[in-house]
Design a protein around this motif. Structure first.
Motif, PDB file in Angstrom:
ATOM      1  N   GLN A   1      -5.111  42.847 -29.458  1.00 35.62           N
ATOM      2  CA  GLN A   1      -4.712  41.397 -29.186  1.00 35.62           C
ATOM      3  C   GLN A   1      -2.998  41.473 -28.675  1.00 35.62           C
ATOM      4  OE1 GLN A   1      -5.618  39.448 -32.548  1.00 35.62           O
ATOM      5  NE2 GLN A   1      -7.765  39.290 -32.340  1.00 35.62           N
TER       6      GLN A   1
ATOM      7  N   ASN B   1     -12.159  33.652 -23.052  1.00 36.84           N
ATOM      8  CA  ASN B   1     -10.820  33.220 -23.886  1.00 36.84           C
ATOM      9  C   ASN B   1      -9.664  33.772 -22.889  1.00 36.84           C
ATOM     10  OD1 ASN B   1     -12.666  32.442 -25.834  1.00 36.84           O
ATOM     11  ND2 ASN B   1     -11.652  33.614 -27.342  1.00 36.84           N
ATOM     12  N   LYS B   2      -9.701  35.161 -22.479  1.00 37.92           N
ATOM     13  CA  LYS B   2      -8.621  35.436 -21.755  1.00 37.92           C
ATOM     14  C   LYS B   2      -8.103  34.689 -20.378  1.00 37.92           C
ATOM     15  CE  LYS B   2      -7.288  40.088 -19.446  1.00 37.92           C
ATOM     16  NZ  LYS B   2      -7.738  41.440 -19.125  1.00 37.92           N
TER      17      LYS B   2
ATOM     18  N   VAL C   1      -7.263  33.515 -29.291  1.00 43.90           N
ATOM     19  CA  VAL C   1      -6.638  34.856 -29.465  1.00 43.90           C
ATOM     20  C   VAL C   1      -7.481  35.983 -30.131  1.00 43.90           C
ATOM     21  CG1 VAL C   1      -4.686  36.096 -30.544  1.00 43.90           C
ATOM     22  CG2 VAL C   1      -4.237  33.954 -29.256  1.00 43.90           C
TER      23      VAL C   1
ATOM     24  N   LEU D   1      -9.989  37.958 -27.820  1.00 43.40           N
ATOM     25  CA  LEU D   1      -9.377  38.300 -26.612  1.00 43.40           C
ATOM     26  C   LEU D   1      -9.981  39.638 -26.066  1.00 43.40           C
ATOM     27  CD1 LEU D   1      -5.495  37.612 -26.241  1.00 43.40           C
ATOM     28  CD2 LEU D   1      -7.320  36.785 -24.867  1.00 43.40           C
TER      29      LEU D   1
END
Length: 438
Positions: free
Chosen positions: A390, A362-363, A353, A356
């Motif tokens: 975020q 990560n997304k 998170v 992001l």
């Protein structure tokens, strides 16, 4: 102005650093030594080369000077381990605060060859409180503390001081601490709100253990958990936590607050054959609905192939309690086990998170987790939400539950009730958006 190191060669090596510590020991009655081990550093060296690894280490050194000041005494103890010396009398709470500053600062990624690297650390701390303790002894204690930190699944920081004769002595002292803490009501549950990300309404909370130390104030209980695991007292500590949590749920219900509460379970608790009966008895005693209780398991435990764990979880689910997987993605998920596991929720680990905004991978991981949860018909919860950016990305991805410092840290029970009485974080969020814009 802080002078940056241009090369790792300007740092004191292990031998010079030990000489410096001996000099400090001669002139100072009190000081503390912190050993900082860079976790997963081998990933950088494996992915790139030695030069890229040195570049990351150099960035870490210069950031540490930013955190603690240009006069910090710092040396390179080994390849990816650094030593920091803090002069003067330092209590455990002060040193753990320094550790937290270190961790918080390095949530911002480092970059090498255009690739981000999140630095995390195992930290061992030793404090000198007696003049007759040699520098060599203190270094040995710090190294023992670092080893403890590496072996501690619950907290990456371990603290010792020189009035323990050995690591065993430290363990026995911790056992006594735990026994006293439970007897004298020094333990307390704090609550971090779980929030509906669309409405900012409080929809639940995770309860977290805190230790009201008679000398050092409120502490994270990593050392007590360590003692509980070492001396087979984890079930006793776990029973206290579950009992206290369900008692708090009853109190919340009595004032009209009906939300689910999450309780973290340790691996050893799941091997306690008395766990289902304990939960059943407490639910009846406090007259609460079983589905208001959610038990959080770490990824490695939840995906364990142990028949004992599976049987315990089956009994718990039959009773109506919810089971959640915590820190999803932090370990190495066995997707075949995940397919067969009945869960009420999966929590996305905060490391995915916090980046992001910058990291498309990560997304993608968050999106994949959402797809898995939709297929399993379970909730997906984002941990560690700290920025409005975020929050907005998570909502765009269809993640509608989460927790983090953007809304609130873990707070004591009375403060949590006040938050519930307000009911949502609309004003908090508006203030943060206004501050960011100004």
């Amino acid at each position: 102005m802080i002078q940056k190191h241009q090369s790792l060669s300007t740092l004191s090596n292990r031998y010079h650093f030990i000489d410096m510590i001996e000099g400090i020991a001669d002139s100072n009655s009190y000081f503390s030594l912190m050993l900082v081990d860079v976790m997963r550093f081998s990933d950088v060296s494996s992915a790139f080369d030695h030069k890229a690894g040195d570049e990351i280490l150099l960035q870490i050194v210069n950031r540490i000077h930013v955190i603690f000041g240009p006069d910090l005494i710092l040396g390179r103890v080994s390849g990816d381990i650094f030593g920091l010396v803090f002069e003067g009398r330092q209590s455990e709470s002060v040193m753990r605060t320094k550790f937290q500053r270190l961790i918080e600062h390095f949530k911002t990624p480092l970059y090498t060859n255009g690739t981000a690297f999140i630095a995390d650390f195992n930290v061992g701390i030793a404090s000198r409180t007696h003049k007759n303790v040699t520098a060599t002894k203190l270094i040995s204690l710090a190294e023992a503390a670092l080893k403890q930190a590496k072996n501690n699944k619950h907290q990456n920081c371990s603290f010792v001081n020189d009035n323990e004769n050995s690591v065993t002595g430290r363990g026995l002292a911790l056992k006594a601490d735990l026994t006293r803490a439970m007897k004298n009501d020094e333990l307390e549950l704090y609550f971090q709100p779980k929030v509906n990300l669309l409405t900012t309404k409080i929809i639940g909370a995770e309860c977290l253990l805190r230790w009201n130390h008679p000398l050092d104030g409120v502490l994270f209980p990593g050392s007590l958990i360590e003692a509980a695991e070492t001396y087979n007292m984890m079930n006793e500590l776990g029973h206290w936590t579950i009992s206290s949590a369900l008692n708090r749920v009853e109190q919340l219900n009595n004032v009209g607050i009906n939300i689910s509460i999450s309780i973290n379970l340790s691996p050893s608790q799941l091997y306690d054959v008395g766990l289902p009966k304990l939960l059943s008895d407490l639910i009846q005693r406090h007259k609460i609905q079983a589905n208001m209780i959610e038990l959080e398991l770490t990824e490695d435990v939840a995906l364990s192939n142990s028949l004992m764990v599976k049987r315990q979880l089956d009994e718990i689910r039959v009773m109506g309690l919810n089971v959640c997987m915590d820190d999803f993605g932090k370990g190495y998920s066995n997707l075949s086990f995940l397919r067969d596991l009945h869960l009420s929720a999966i929590k996305i680990d905060k490391t995915f998170v916090m980046e992001l905004e910058q990291n498309p991978v990560n997304k993608a991981i968050v999106e994949a987790t959402k797809l898995i949860c939709d297929a399993k018909n379970c909730e997906v919860v984002a941990e560690g939400i700290e920025t409005v950016q975020q929050l907005n990305i998570l909502k765009e991805l269809g993640i509608y539950s989460g927790q983090g410092f953007l809304f609130s840290p873990a707070v004591n029970f009375d403060s949590f009730i006040r938050l519930c009485e307000i009911g949502n974080f609309e004003q908090v969020l508006a203030d943060k958006i206004r501050t960011a814009a100004g």
